[in-house]
Design a protein around this motif. Structure first.
Motif, PDB file in Angstrom:
ATOM      1  N   TYR A  46       0.819  -1.343  -0.090  1.00 47.81           N
ATOM      2  CA  TYR A  46       0.157   0.142   0.076  1.00 47.81           C
ATOM      3  C   TYR A  46       0.985   1.182  -0.136  1.00 47.81           C
ATOM      4  O   TYR A  46       1.827   1.154   0.418  1.00 47.81           O
ATOM      5  CB  TYR A  46      -0.871   0.158   1.271  1.00 47.81           C
ATOM      6  N   PRO A  47       0.487   2.389  -0.790  1.00 44.76           N
ATOM      7  CA  PRO A  47      -0.817   2.451  -1.268  1.00 44.76           C
ATOM      8  C   PRO A  47      -1.018   1.520  -2.622  1.00 44.76           C
ATOM      9  O   PRO A  47       0.057   1.237  -3.257  1.00 44.76           O
ATOM     10  CB  PRO A  47      -0.966   3.994  -1.697  1.00 44.76           C
ATOM     11  N   HIS A  48      -2.199   1.107  -2.727  1.00 45.31           N
ATOM     12  CA  HIS A  48      -2.571   0.097  -3.846  1.00 45.31           C
ATOM     13  C   HIS A  48      -3.718   0.680  -4.620  1.00 45.31           C
ATOM     14  O   HIS A  48      -4.727   0.840  -4.540  1.00 45.31           O
ATOM     15  CB  HIS A  48      -2.842  -1.389  -3.135  1.00 45.31           C
ATOM     16  N   PRO A  49      -3.217   0.802  -5.906  1.00 43.74           N
ATOM     17  CA  PRO A  49      -4.128   1.509  -6.845  1.00 43.74           C
ATOM     18  C   PRO A  49      -5.103   0.117  -7.571  1.00 43.74           C
ATOM     19  O   PRO A  49      -4.406  -0.705  -7.759  1.00 43.74           O
ATOM     20  CB  PRO A  49      -3.418   2.127  -8.040  1.00 43.74           C
ATOM     21  N   GLY A  56      -9.106   5.550 -11.446  1.00 45.03           N
ATOM     22  CA  GLY A  56      -8.020   5.170 -10.588  1.00 45.03           C
ATOM     23  C   GLY A  56      -8.728   5.520  -9.252  1.00 45.03           C
ATOM     24  O   GLY A  56      -9.039   6.373  -8.891  1.00 45.03           O
ATOM     25  N   THR A  58      -7.277   4.466  -5.405  1.00 45.26           N
ATOM     26  CA  THR A  58      -6.022   4.232  -4.571  1.00 45.26           C
ATOM     27  C   THR A  58      -6.321   3.864  -3.046  1.00 45.26           C
ATOM     28  O   THR A  58      -6.920   4.675  -2.365  1.00 45.26           O
ATOM     29  CB  THR A  58      -5.003   5.271  -4.602  1.00 45.26           C
ATOM     30  N   ASP A  60      -4.857   3.492   0.608  1.00 35.84           N
ATOM     31  CA  ASP A  60      -3.683   3.551   1.380  1.00 35.84           C
ATOM     32  C   ASP A  60      -3.456   2.583   2.372  1.00 35.84           C
ATOM     33  O   ASP A  60      -2.240   2.133   2.776  1.00 35.84           O
ATOM     34  CB  ASP A  60      -3.687   4.937   2.299  1.00 35.84           C
ATOM     35  N   ASN A 155     -13.583   5.816  -0.477  1.00 35.29           N
ATOM     36  CA  ASN A 155     -13.247   5.377  -1.756  1.00 35.29           C
ATOM     37  C   ASN A 155     -14.652   4.712  -2.050  1.00 35.29           C
ATOM     38  O   ASN A 155     -15.285   4.286  -1.187  1.00 35.29           O
ATOM     39  CB  ASN A 155     -12.099   4.098  -1.982  1.00 35.29           C
TER      40      ASN A 155
END
Length: 335
Positions: A46-49, A56, A58, A60, A155
């Motif tokens: 992480y961060p992982h998109p 996009g 992302t 964290d 998100n």
């Protein structure tokens, strides 16, 4: 019900979002599937998109506070062992979708709203969602905006088959990819792989039993009490579901997920089998089609080859669509 997927209606003021983001909600008990409320495989940095509907997103860290704005993701979260991270839910969660244990855990998740409009869409304010301080929101009813949620630290993910302007033709690989994405987000890749393997085996078993079928079918969402009848084309999960069950979708030439259909066209295409989807109560669903003028000439109606099932047993791409596939196979196999 999602016969149509209009864009989110309003972007609320960012200030209001932050003011309302201090609330909290209660979560369900720990899932009986793999893993607990924290930690993971340790395989994701992480961060992982990820990409969702061409945008996009992302993360964290692995989400810890999830708000469910649709029923469909429940079985994916449960399969990954992270349903305990759902702090709130909104909408109708029919008991028929789940076993007793899962129903009990869903009941333990705080309900923000059960209000659905006449077409089955959830009615909820964005402030009520943000007040739960989620780091992940699943589902996008009207009035909930991805950008505004992101400004408030949340998100949002939408099931891929619901993405606006999607040109994707759905397959069961859509389901497996969806599970893989959730596995990445929550760092539960091993659990995701196990779940996909189990589902592949079940889908393949139905496909093997269905070899040799040469009948046609249509998947419809009729409006009880009169109104629009919707049909599902090759960009819906109805397409691979019918194919795996051994049927040809009479609307496989329609490059849409869902669209209005007239009885004259349905009569002309004359499906051997009808799959009718609904939300709420099943009463009146079959009659909403069979009592249309001219419907008595359709082969499926004439022979009584009609199967009704709850909406998420076909759409979107979740393990429930495998349950629905097996129900269709059980209903028609060997007829």
């Amino acid at each position: 019900m999602r016969p149509a997927r209009p864009a989110a209606l309003a972007i609320l003021a960012v200030t209001a979002l932050f003011v309302s983001s201090c609330g909290s909600g209660g979560g369900a008990e720990t899932s009986g599937a793999a893993g607990g409320a924290s930690g993971g495989d340790g395989a994701v940095d992480y961060p992982h998109p990820v990409e969702n509907c061409g945008e996009g997103v992302t993360f964290d860290q692995a989400p810890e506070r999830v708000v469910l704005l649709e029923t469909a993701p429940v079985t994916i979260l449960d399969g990954l062992g992270v349903l305990n991270r759902a702090v709130a839910r909104a909408g109708d969660f029919p008991a028929e979708y789940y076993d007793d244990d899962l129903n009990e855990r869903i009941d333990g998740i705080d309900s923000l709203s059960e209000d659905l409009d006449a077409s089955g869409h959830l009615a909820i304010s964005q402030e009520a969602v943000v007040a739960q301080s989620p780091d992940l929101v699943l589902g996008q009813p009207d009035g909930v905006d991805r950008g505004s949620l992101a400004s408030a630290g949340s998100n949002l993910l939408i099931q891929e088959v619901y993405c606006p302007d999607s040109a994707m033709n759905a397959t069961y690989e859509t389901l497996y990819d969806e599970i893989g994405t959730y596995g990445e987000i929550f760092d539960r890749g091993e659990a995701a792989d196990e779940l996909v393997a189990q589902l592949r085996e079940r889908v393949d078993a139905v496909a093997d039993r269905s070899q040799g079928e040469d009948r046609t079918a249509a998947v419809l969402y009729p409006t009880v009490g009169g109104g629009t009848t919707y049909a599902y084309g090759n960009r819906s999960m109805a397409q691979p579901q019918l194919e795996m069950a051994g049927f040809e979708n009479v609307y496989d030439d329609v490059d849409e997920r869902v669209f209005d259909v007239q009885i004259e066209d349905l009569v002309d295409r004359d499906p051997d089998v009808l799959i009718l989807l609904y939300q709420g109560e099943a009463e009146g669903v079959e009659q909403a089609v069979t009592e249309l003028p001219g419907a008595e000439t359709i082969t499926a109606v004439r022979n009584g080859d009609i199967h009704t099932q709850l909406f998420n047993f076909t759409e979107p791409a979740t393990p429930l669509a495998v349950d629905g596939l097996e129900r269709i196979s059980e209903r028609f196999q060997g007829d």
